[in-house]
Every structure is written in C-alpha cells, then in structure tokens.
Scaffold this active site. Structure first.
Site, short mmCIF file in Angstrom:
data_model
loop_
_atom_site.label_atom_id
_atom_site.label_comp_id
_atom_site.label_asym_id
_atom_site.label_seq_id
_atom_site.Cartn_x
_atom_site.Cartn_y
_atom_site.Cartn_z
N ALA A 23 36.17 60.32 29.08
CA ALA A 23 34.75 60.62 29.30
C ALA A 23 33.88 60.42 28.06
CB ALA A 23 34.59 62.06 29.79
N TYR A 172 47.88 44.75 35.30
CA TYR A 172 46.71 45.57 35.60
C TYR A 172 46.61 45.80 37.11
CZ TYR A 172 41.83 47.10 35.87
OH TYR A 172 40.68 47.82 36.12
#
Length: 299
Positions: A23, A172
């Site tokens: 964050a 990924y």
C-alpha cells in the site's frame, strides 16, 4: 448496480479496519487512501517501512504501517502475529501487492519470485489472519488478479518454481491464475460460515511501478503509449474498492474495468478464464499451497 462506479460510490467505512498489502505506492496506495478518506482505519502492510511511513503521511485519516515481506514466510508469520496482537478484528483484507515480469529470482524460502510473492505469500498471510475476519459480519478478502491470468497461464504442478526453464510472462500468468483459483476455492470453503466473503478484482492496464521489470524496449513502448492504453492508479484501484465495499458484491465474484477488453474503464462484474473455474485444479493448488507454506486455514 451503478454503471459508472466511482470513488463517490464508496459507502462510509467508519468503524472498519482494512489491511492493504503493497500500500505504499500505485494501486495499493490509492486503495488505502480512498478507504481511509471514507472513514476506515487502514494498515499499510509493506516491505519497506520507511516508504510506508511516507505514504501514510500523505493519507488523511487513521493509518498505520506494518512491516510485511511477502517473499519471506518468517516475515509473514511475524506480521500476522503483530496484527493479531494489535487488532481483535479485521473487516477487509486486501491482497494487492505483487511483482510482474521479473527476471528469474527466488524468495527467501526458495519459491519462484512471482508465484511466491503473488500467490503463496498472500495465501499464507490470509490463512494466518483468517480468524480475525471470520467473526466479523460483512468482512471480505479481496485478492487482486490481472488480465495476465489469461496469458500463457497454467499451473505447472510438475515445475511450480520454474526450475527447468523460465519464462517471465508465463510465470506471471501462473501467479495471477493462482490468485483466482485461490479466491474461488476460498469462497467455497467460506460459504458455510455465512460471514466472510472472498472476492477478486483486476485493475486492467494501469500506469504503475509494476512495468519496471519489462525489458527495456517494451518498457519504452509502454511509456510511449501509456496515455492511450492505460489508466491512472486511482482509476485502476476502483475494481478492488468496488469488490471491497459495494453492498451488492457477492462471494466468488470478479470485478474489472468495463471498457474494451477490460483494459480501462469503470469497474463492473467480469468473467475470468475457464481454467480459473476448474475445481480440481483449485483443490490441488490449495493442498500444494498448504504444503509449501505450512499454513492451514481454520475452516
């Protein structure tokens, strides 16, 4: 449901506690900022505490910083223990942090970096915090996937850590497919509790630091065409925020941008790949994830 779901659609979050991984920047920062500005107490769970403190200083509201390295099971256990000590309840757990298209590297525990961080780290973190969510009415676990879950994506159970060969795009894709398989299996297990929901989201193509691991020519092209093909992190965070706060959201749903090919636009319900809904793969990945992390869920 609103066609153009924006920040103004977020209900007041007073009295709620949200833990957001990754964050300190990009999508995670915008997610944390908007939750805090709507009244939530927000924990920024970040690898770099100093960067986390600088991010917290830019957010209006009640914000704290928690050290968390998703590439280290020891750090995950330590962070979960500290959060359990300081918070008796968690309303929102937002599994946002991630790495993309990295060169072949491993985590401290020997997992391929993208699979280890994006999936196994969040799997373990969720399991260790789950009993702080289960008693809380309306609690939710949001895991951020990607349109990359469709790109060369499969769960390579015979070589999960890409030890025989490595392709950064396929690795990924595996990690982001794993995010969805985890969410759907988690929701099925949560369904008997009647309280906590598991929901997934993806940001489309958002202009964030994730592109830093693209090969130089592709990174240059991405920068050149960004104004036409991407959206800001503030808009890219909206699918996650809708999944986390929209009263109409249900467990097992998936939110993403509503524009062409889900690249950009206001968030709406979207459909993930057929592979992501394979229940046998969901169960097998769950079992393997428990074995690799040593974390079992109190369900």
């Amino acid at each position: 449901m609103a066609d153009n779901w924006t920040e103004q659609c977020i209900p007041q979050q007073n009295g709620r506690l949200a833990v957001v991984t990754g964050a300190n920047t990009g999508l995670g920062f915008e997610t944390a900022r908007m939750l805090a500005e709507h009244g939530a107490e927000v924990v920024l769970a970040v690898r770099d505490v100093e960067k986390g403190k600088r991010a917290a200083a830019r957010i209006k509201g009640k914000v704290s910083v928690q050290a968390l390295d998703l590439g280290s099971l020891a750090s995950i256990r330590s962070a979960a223990a500290e959060l359990r000590t300081s918070h008796q309840r968690i309303d929102l757990l937002i599994n946002n942090a991630g790495v993309m298209y990295t060169p072949r590297k491993t985590t401290i525990d020997g997992f391929e970096l993208q699979f280890g961080t994006n999936h196994l780290g969040h799997f373990a973190f969720t399991g260790l915090l789950l009993d702080r969510l289960l008693p809380v009415p309306g609690s939710r676990i949001i895991t951020v996937s990607s349109i990359g879950h469709r790109m060369r994506a499969a769960i390579h159970f015979d070589d999960l850590q890409w030890e025989r060969s490595y392709n950064r795009v396929a690795a990924y894709g595996q990690s982001k497919l794993a995010n969805l398989l985890f969410t759907y299996e988690l929701q099925r297990r949560l369904a008997t509790t009647g309280t906590t929901l598991a929901v997934a989201s993806h940001p489309g193509l958002s202009n964030t630091e994730l592109v830093r691991h693209l090969p130089a020519p592709l990174r240059s092209l991405a920068t050149l065409f960004a104004p036409l093909t991407t959206q800001t992190a503030e808009i890219g965070a909206l699918p996650t925020l809708r999944a986390a706060t929209d009263p109409a959201a249900k467990g097992g749903q998936y939110y993403g941008p509503g524009g062409w090919s889900e690249i950009r636009g206001y968030p709406k319900l979207v459909v993930s790949s057929r592979d992501s809904h394979d229940q046998a793969t969901q169960r097998r990945l769950w079992k393997v994830s428990e074995e690799l992390t040593g974390v079992t869920f109190p369900l």
